[in-house]
Design an enzyme around this catalytic site. Structure first.
Site, mmCIF file in Angstrom:
data_model
loop_
_atom_site.group_PDB
_atom_site.id
_atom_site.type_symbol
_atom_site.label_atom_id
_atom_site.label_comp_id
_atom_site.label_asym_id
_atom_site.label_seq_id
_atom_site.Cartn_x
_atom_site.Cartn_y
_atom_site.Cartn_z
ATOM 1 C CB SER A 2 3.957 -3.188 5.448
ATOM 2 O OG SER A 2 3.402 -2.160 6.439
ATOM 3 C CD GLU A 40 -4.497 9.229 19.179
ATOM 4 O OE1 GLU A 40 -4.071 8.188 18.457
ATOM 5 O OE2 GLU A 40 -3.899 8.588 20.898
ATOM 6 C CD GLN A 79 -2.472 0.799 3.100
ATOM 7 O OE1 GLN A 79 -2.129 0.303 3.486
ATOM 8 N NE2 GLN A 79 -3.201 1.913 3.042
ATOM 9 N N GLY A 80 0.477 2.104 -1.301
ATOM 10 C CA GLY A 80 1.961 3.321 -0.912
ATOM 11 C C GLY A 80 1.246 4.316 -0.981
ATOM 12 C CD GLU A 120 -6.066 0.220 6.347
ATOM 13 O OE1 GLU A 120 -6.646 1.085 5.191
ATOM 14 O OE2 GLU A 120 -5.360 -0.025 6.424
ATOM 15 C CB SER A 160 1.981 6.458 4.923
ATOM 16 O OG SER A 160 0.730 5.923 5.543
HETATM 17 C C1 LIG Z 1 2.784 -1.255 11.859
HETATM 18 C C2 LIG Z 1 2.459 0.049 10.269
HETATM 19 C C3 LIG Z 1 1.871 -0.321 8.977
HETATM 20 C C4 LIG Z 1 1.940 0.687 8.381
HETATM 21 N N1 LIG Z 1 1.908 0.263 6.871
HETATM 22 C C5 LIG Z 1 1.210 1.096 6.052
HETATM 23 C C6 LIG Z 1 1.520 1.046 4.878
HETATM 24 O O1 LIG Z 1 1.904 -0.147 4.637
HETATM 25 N N2 LIG Z 1 0.993 1.933 4.258
HETATM 26 C C7 LIG Z 1 0.779 3.315 3.720
HETATM 27 O O2 LIG Z 1 1.085 3.446 3.268
HETATM 28 N N3 LIG Z 1 1.077 3.249 5.563
HETATM 29 C C8 LIG Z 1 1.350 2.295 5.876
HETATM 30 N N4 LIG Z 1 0.923 3.098 7.507
HETATM 31 C C9 LIG Z 1 1.343 4.194 7.642
HETATM 32 C C10 LIG Z 1 -0.060 4.961 8.613
HETATM 33 O O3 LIG Z 1 -1.046 4.850 8.069
HETATM 34 C C11 LIG Z 1 0.674 6.354 9.301
HETATM 35 O O4 LIG Z 1 1.572 6.229 9.998
HETATM 36 C C12 LIG Z 1 -0.763 6.479 10.261
HETATM 37 O O5 LIG Z 1 -1.454 7.076 8.925
HETATM 38 C C13 LIG Z 1 -0.551 7.503 11.376
HETATM 39 O O6 LIG Z 1 0.149 8.949 10.292
HETATM 40 P P1 LIG Z 1 1.742 9.383 10.382
HETATM 41 O O7 LIG Z 1 2.311 8.192 11.406
HETATM 42 O O8 LIG Z 1 2.244 10.293 10.106
HETATM 43 O O9 LIG Z 1 1.134 9.851 12.401
HETATM 44 P P2 LIG Z 1 0.718 11.222 12.426
HETATM 45 O O10 LIG Z 1 -0.702 11.716 11.868
HETATM 46 O O11 LIG Z 1 2.251 12.044 12.292
HETATM 47 O O12 LIG Z 1 0.227 11.240 13.299
HETATM 48 C C14 LIG Z 1 0.498 11.992 15.126
HETATM 49 C C15 LIG Z 1 -0.118 11.564 16.209
HETATM 50 O O13 LIG Z 1 -1.121 12.508 15.856
HETATM 51 C C16 LIG Z 1 -3.010 12.141 16.234
HETATM 52 N N5 LIG Z 1 -3.091 12.806 15.693
HETATM 53 C C17 LIG Z 1 -2.789 13.055 13.918
HETATM 54 N N6 LIG Z 1 -3.490 14.184 13.687
HETATM 55 C C18 LIG Z 1 -5.247 13.938 14.364
HETATM 56 C C19 LIG Z 1 -6.668 14.749 15.217
HETATM 57 N N7 LIG Z 1 -6.340 15.006 13.990
HETATM 58 N N8 LIG Z 1 -6.784 14.247 16.147
HETATM 59 C C20 LIG Z 1 -6.275 14.182 17.267
HETATM 60 N N9 LIG Z 1 -5.017 13.037 17.307
HETATM 61 C C21 LIG Z 1 -4.371 13.305 15.499
HETATM 62 C C22 LIG Z 1 -2.153 10.502 15.946
HETATM 63 O O14 LIG Z 1 -3.429 9.576 16.715
HETATM 64 C C23 LIG Z 1 -1.198 10.406 16.427
HETATM 65 O O15 LIG Z 1 -1.001 9.524 17.708
HETATM 66 C C24 LIG Z 1 2.043 2.006 8.423
HETATM 67 C C25 LIG Z 1 2.060 2.257 9.475
HETATM 68 C C26 LIG Z 1 2.029 1.102 10.975
HETATM 69 C C27 LIG Z 1 2.202 1.812 11.954
#
Ligand SMILES: Cc1cc2nc3c(=O)[nH]c(=O)nc-3n(C[C@H](O)[C@H](O)[C@H](O)COP(=O)(O)OP(=O)(O)OC[C@H]3O[C@@H](n4cnc5c(N)ncnc54)[C@H](O)[C@@H]3O)c2cc1C
Lengths: 401, 378
Positions: free
Chosen positions: A165, A384, A130-131, A248, A133
């Protein structure tokens, strides 16, 4: 109302159980069954092996239509299969293809796309990633900036994806890129299927805190993608994305996994004596395990309801049950974290030992599971973000973003 | 009452903070996790030159004679920065045990060498019996003329693989009460019959399995009295627990600061994450937990340092509160960082992984709460 399975469904359940029981005998040490295990150097060959056996029986992707290589199962049959796999911590295989991209194509893909991609998914031959993020587009996915520019029959893609991933083992990616830079946010995004062998793609590993290799960064440098690999209309990718997101989120496998863990821990407590007493006699331990069992059954009951509503309500129910699926996701991932934490607590001093110590209970499986659970609360919409969705769509509270 | 540290102690804190940030950055922490020894001899030497090893020892043993609270300050900064290595085993555990319960001859011999940085010591107590209680001590020492002979297996022993000397907690007599019949020995780690094998732990903190096979120790090496060693253990663990608590406070504060800075900086949905109130609440709770633990620990540590009877309950409370809060705070810290917080290259994981190990030291919450329940009259 009737909570019992039919005799045919019971028989199916037993077949799955027998299969997984046998197949899981060869699992690598400290196997938890998470993505980290499945896509590891040691785990991936095992994953492929189990999945191809499942595919031979038509059990890998039973819920796809027969014409595309599935077995035409109902959602309930799919539930039985997912529960059996979860209980045995079996590798789910290509979850991105099987569970996300495939179902999306079934609904909105072109006939050509379905024919090209669904059968290899069903045979367990093609792995997807999945591309979505990007470094600056996590929770706020619509902020993505990767560009796709039309050039004749192709699009040319440039940008950086992250947290992909299994991108290091994947054959194909379903990814999002901005096709109209003028419009803001969710408008102007398109959904593409990209062959990971395309020139211009570079995959760079991102190592997790426990040392496992799950995630990757994916760089797109003038990657040419044929226009026929776009899913849905140009600039309309967000609607497709929303659909994929809903596919998902289910969760019965996780709860079944908890059940198996609790059973294993109960056995351990009965057999293990420290300070002159078996752990099973310790009222604090009894209470904690009982609590986990309660929470697990409550989660399972919710998962059954979601499956039932989707079985009886069709595609429409996927949207109306979204808040329930969100509930199952956040509840399930947080519960899995507690299961691991309580297991460690039960082990006492042994709870800090990891894979590689001959003294580590269950080869360090629970401490590995605990670290994976940290990602579980973030992946696929953080806890969240799930709670936001539940508040807005489940309760009708005003949107805050 | 005076709840302030002295000027000298404030200076110690600043100096420690500066020294550790420059001399032991996170790259080094990561290297030492993978390193077989688990510490840097050069850094060890520098710490000795700064007077850290002998901080609380009398001047005649090469120390600087500061009070126990100064050691607490040092441990807080070590936790904040993360300092891998055998300081805790050598100074906090073995140093305090010898200082409080050793003979003059033993002090002269060992404290002087600890202070100069010449020896590393390991506190060898826990066993496969899986408890910090006296009932867990089964490794036997049997009298044989002028010696004792030790046999058995110890487990979860920090730094035994690099130790020059060990303090080994043994059973010399069975009795009605497990606290009776425990004896502590100073053992030369090079004695024939000792093997130490580090076990991989989540915090990579070099906990060893230590096997004793017919290991001979002279009678003169007993610390405290024969069969009455449990008093020494209790006294030592009281102080060590407060050091572990404050080390954890340092780590918790570091993750609070890191997360605070991150959510102010990271933008999603067109605003900094810090603008989301749910995250502010998590941060506020993290700060409440960190601060309450710090204050309770200071009090408990002061009581332990002064040798007051109320220390016993307060230390158990501080340690139990630490077990509940350290994990909570770092778990939230990882969550608020999102995916980046789960990677090996991010410092959050270094702290997160240490929370489990800290919890395992000197008693888990069930063990401590049982003691506290008794202390409050149940
Ligand atoms: C194990 C794992 C596998 C993954 N696999 C993939 C994958 O295969 N392909 C892919 O594209 N992505 C993947 N991801 C990425 C995943 O989709 C993102 O990590 C996720 O969407 C959160 O984005 P971020 O890590 O940038 O955190 P942020 O968005 O920066 O968030 C940081 C913190 O702020 C909080 N926050 C953000 N916005 C709000 C809001 N509006 N209200 C309250 N709190 C908020 C979040 O809950 C979090 O606690 C994976 C992530 C993990 C951990």
């Amino acid at each position: 109302m009737d909570f019992k399975w039919t005799p045919e469904q019971e028989a199916m359940k037993k077949d799955f159980d027998d299969f997984f029981e046998e197949a899981m005998k060869g699992k690598p040490a400290a196997w938890v069954g998470g993505l980290e295990d499945m896509f590891s150097e040691e785990g991936f060959p095992f994953t492929k092996m189990v999945c191809s056996k499942l595919a031979d029986k038509g059990w890998l992707v039973g819920h796809y239509p027969k014409e595309y290589g599935g077995s035409g199962w109902s959602i309930l049959e799919q539930l039985i299969r997912a529960e059996a796999a979860g209980y045995h911590h079996a590798p789910t295989g290509d979850i991105f293809g099987i569970g996300m991209c495939g179902p999306t194509l079934i609904v909105v893909g072109t006939e050509e796309q379905k024919k090209e991609h669904l059968p290899p998914i069903c045979r367990g031959e093609r792995y997807w990633c999945q591309g979505w993020s990007e470094p600056n587009a996590g929770s706020d996915l619509a902020a993505l900036t990767t560009r796709a520019v039309r050039d004749g029959d192709d699009y040319i893609i440039n940008g950086q994806k992250t947290w992909n991933s299994g991108a290091h083992i994947a054959d194909w990616a379903f990814m999002l890129a901005r096709t109209d830079p003028e419009t803001k946010r969710s408008r102007g995004i398109s959904y593409f299927l990209v062959d990971m062998k395309s020139p211009g793609i570079t995959v760079v590993p991102l190592i997790s805190m426990d040392g496992s290799h799950l995630y990757n960064e994916t760089y797109y440098d003038d990657v040419r993608v044929p226009a026929r690999n776009m899913v849905g209309e140009e600039n309309q990718g967000w609607a497709v994305t929303r659909m994929t997101m809903n596919f998902e989120r289910s969760g019965v496998g996780g709860f079944a996994g908890n059940m198996a863990d609790i059973k294993e821990l109960v056995q351990f407590c009965k057999e293990t004596k420290w300070n002159g007493k078996t752990l099973a006699e310790n009222p604090l331990i009894r209470s904690r395990l009982a609590q986990l069992a309660i929470e697990t059954e409550a989660g399972r009951a919710l998962a059954y309801r979601i499956a039932w509503l989707q079985e009886t309500g069709g595609m429409e129910a996927i949207a109306t049950t979204a808040w329930m699926a969100s509930s199952g996701k956040v509840y399930g991932s947080e519960l899995s974290q507690r299961v691991a934490a309580i297991a460690e607590q039960i082990f006492g001093l042994y709870g800090q030992l990891i894979k590689g110590s001959k003294w580590a209970p269950f080869s360090g499986k629970y401490i590995a599971a605990h670290q994976m659970s940290m990602g579980g609360n973030i992946a696929a919409g953080t806890s969240e973000i799930q709670r936001n969705m539940i508040a807005w769509t489940g309760l009708g509270l005003p949107r805050t973003i | 009452m005076n709840l302030d540290f002295t000027e000298e102690q404030d200076m110690l804190r600043t100096a420690a903070k500066d020294f550790l940030t420059t001399e032991c950055d996170k790259t080094m922490v990561r290297q030492l996790e993978e390193d077989e020894k688990g510490y840097s001899p050069e850094l060890w030497k520098k710490m000795a030159d700064l007077g850290w090893m002998g901080l609380i020892f009398p001047e005649k043993y090469g120390g600087t004679e500061m009070d126990f609270m100064s050691l607490i300050i040092l441990c807080e900064e070590m936790g904040r920065n993360i300092l891998p290595g055998p300081f805790f085993s050598t100074v906090v555990l073995c140093g305090n045990a010898i200082l409080d319960s050793g003979t003059d001859v033993q002090k002269d011999e060992y404290l002087t060498k600890i202070a100069s940085g010449d020896i590393i010591m390991s506190w060898v107590q826990t066993e496969p019996t899986n408890t910090w209680g006296a009932g867990g001590i089964e490794v036997k020492a049997v009298a044989d003329k002028d010696d004792f002979v030790i046999n058995g297996t110890k487990l979860f022993v920090a730094d035994a693989h690099v130790a020059d000397w060990m303090i080994v907690v043994t059973r010399t007599k069975g009795g009605a009460k497990p606290e009776d019949g425990v004896t502590l020995f100073l053992v030369d780690a090079k004695s024939p019959g000792i093997t130490a094998i580090p076990q991989p732990t989540v915090g990579m903190d070099k906990l060893c399995e230590v096997n004793f096979k017919d290991v001979k120790v002279p009678k003169g090496n007993i610390i405290g009295k024969l069969d009455k060693g449990w008093e020494v253990v209790e006294k030592t663990l009281l102080k060590a627990s407060t050091c572990k608590c404050i080390e954890s406070v340092g780590a918790m504060q570091a993750t609070v600061d890191m997360t605070n800075a991150y959510i102010k900086d990271r933008v999603q949905y067109g605003r900094p994450l810090a603008a989301f109130q749910v995250l502010q609440f998590d941060m506020a709770n993290a700060l409440i937990k960190t601060t309450t633990l710090r204050e309770l620990t200071y009090r408990a540590a002061w009581e332990a340092g002064e040798g007051l009877p109320e220390a016993a309950t307060d230390v158990a409370m501080a340690k139990s509160w630490m077990n509940d809060t350290f994990y909570w705070v770092v778990e939230r810290g990882v969550q608020l960082h999102g995916a980046i917080g789960t990677t090996r290259d991010h410092d959050m994981g270094l702290y997160y992984r240490r929370s489990k190990c800290a919890e395992c030291q000197f008693g888990d919450s069930d063990f401590l709460k049982e003691k506290i329940a008794k202390d409050i009259g149940l």
